[in-house]
Design a protein around this motif. Structure first.
Motif, short mmCIF file in Angstrom:
data_model
loop_
_atom_site.label_atom_id
_atom_site.label_comp_id
_atom_site.label_asym_id
_atom_site.label_seq_id
_atom_site.Cartn_x
_atom_site.Cartn_y
_atom_site.Cartn_z
N ALA A 1 -59.02 -78.72 -21.89
CA ALA A 1 -59.69 -79.99 -21.27
C ALA A 1 -60.53 -79.58 -20.00
CB ALA A 1 -58.51 -80.81 -21.10
N THR A 2 -61.30 -80.08 -19.91
CA THR A 2 -62.07 -79.83 -18.32
C THR A 2 -62.72 -81.10 -17.95
OG1 THR A 2 -63.67 -78.25 -17.21
CG2 THR A 2 -64.37 -78.82 -19.29
N ALA B 1 -59.70 -84.76 -16.49
CA ALA B 1 -58.80 -84.31 -17.26
C ALA B 1 -57.57 -84.34 -16.83
CB ALA B 1 -59.34 -82.81 -17.39
N ILE B 2 -57.21 -83.90 -15.52
CA ILE B 2 -55.85 -83.97 -14.84
C ILE B 2 -55.25 -85.21 -15.00
CG2 ILE B 2 -54.70 -83.62 -12.66
CD1 ILE B 2 -56.68 -81.60 -11.98
N ASP C 1 -54.26 -85.82 -18.43
CA ASP C 1 -53.12 -84.44 -18.70
C ASP C 1 -51.88 -85.16 -18.53
OD1 ASP C 1 -52.29 -82.16 -19.60
OD2 ASP C 1 -52.11 -81.42 -17.57
N PHE D 1 -53.17 -81.71 -24.61
CA PHE D 1 -53.84 -80.45 -24.13
C PHE D 1 -52.85 -79.59 -24.05
CE2 PHE D 1 -56.03 -84.03 -21.48
CZ PHE D 1 -56.84 -84.55 -22.66
N VAL E 1 -55.50 -77.07 -19.15
CA VAL E 1 -56.47 -77.73 -18.29
C VAL E 1 -57.38 -76.86 -17.40
CG1 VAL E 1 -56.99 -79.72 -16.58
CG2 VAL E 1 -55.34 -80.02 -18.37
#
Length: 258
Positions: free
Chosen positions: A222-223, A227-228, A231, A237, A240
């Protein structure tokens, strides 16, 4: 040093690399009308603030999903840095992987960069998820061949549509709900549950369907800016990697001189 620029629909991200290490980065809102001179005033001043001179830059590469910005970044490169830029996907900065879809030329530069970086950094079959203006899902096989993907509205676009097409629903901030309950007790909570947990459910469902179709274990990378946040609220995921797209530019630039 390498100056890399990733032109997205919402923001332009500049990053200064010393070999493979990002030494500084700057972000500005995407505006196709912004001239090379305007970029220079902003960028060179920020470089000075962080202790860098324009003479430190020996190579420039950029990628763009906004074609009108290409000319202005080329002017910035040639007029203010005295360098002819590499353009991701062209010439010596060609993608370098097979694009096995109906119209290979339609793959956006940001998506291609994610594929370049993901295959370089991680092994095996991959699913790359990029949270931007749109959310993109990419499928790469273990050879690095691009097999296709999915484009979905970004979560902010979804919220904009919800608020913009209704008379009484308020604007809310995108964040994780305070509880795991999906039965909201007021309008704001109900909206947040619908937008946030609805998005998580969509994302998890699509990724699982992609894994089922691939038929082999696939690592999920994930980007992107959100994403964070996601996550922290899903186990879907495996990795990241916030810098995946801009690192793709550095990889192409390194290949061009090797």
């Amino acid at each position: 040093m390498l100056l890399a620029a990733d032109v997205g629909n919402t923001n332009v991200v500049f990053a200064l690399f010393d070999r493979d290490e990002i030494k500084a980065r700057w972000r500005i809102a995407t505006d196709p009308r912004r001239t090379g001179d305007e970029y220079a005033v902003w960028l060179i001043q920020l470089m000075k603030i962080e202790g860098f001179k324009k003479e430190d830059v020996t190579q420039i590469i950029f990628a763009s999903v906004v074609p009108r910005a290409d000319h202005n970044l080329t002017v910035l490169s040639k007029k203010y840095f005295g360098l002819t830029p590499l353009i991701a996907g062209k010439g010596n900065a060609a993608w370098g992987f097979e694009i096995d879809v109906d119209h290979p030329e339609s793959l956006g530069a940001d998506r291609a960069l994610n594929c370049v970086a993901a295959h370089e950094k991680y092994e095996g079959d991959l699913i790359v998820v990029d949270f931007g203006t749109a959310t993109k899902f990419e499928a790469l096989d273990f050879n690095g061949t691009y097999k296709g993907g999915i484009i979905a509205p970004g979560i902010n676009l979804s919220l904009d549509a919800l608020v913009g097409k209704t008379a009484k629903l308020p604007r809310i901030a995108i964040k994780a709900p305070d509880t795991k309950s999906v039965i909201g007790r007021n309008t704001e909570d109900q909206m947040l549950i619908g937008v946030f947990w609805g998005y998580v459910a969509m994302m998890e469902g699509l990724i699982q369907k992609m894994r089922d179709e691939i038929g082999r274990p696939a690592k999920v990378v994930a980007t992107g800016g959100l994403a964070i946040l996601f996550d922290d609220n899903t186990e879907i995921f495996d990795v990241v990697d916030a810098d995946l797209t801009i690192q793709g530019l550095a990889i192409l630039a390194n290949r061009a001189v090797s």
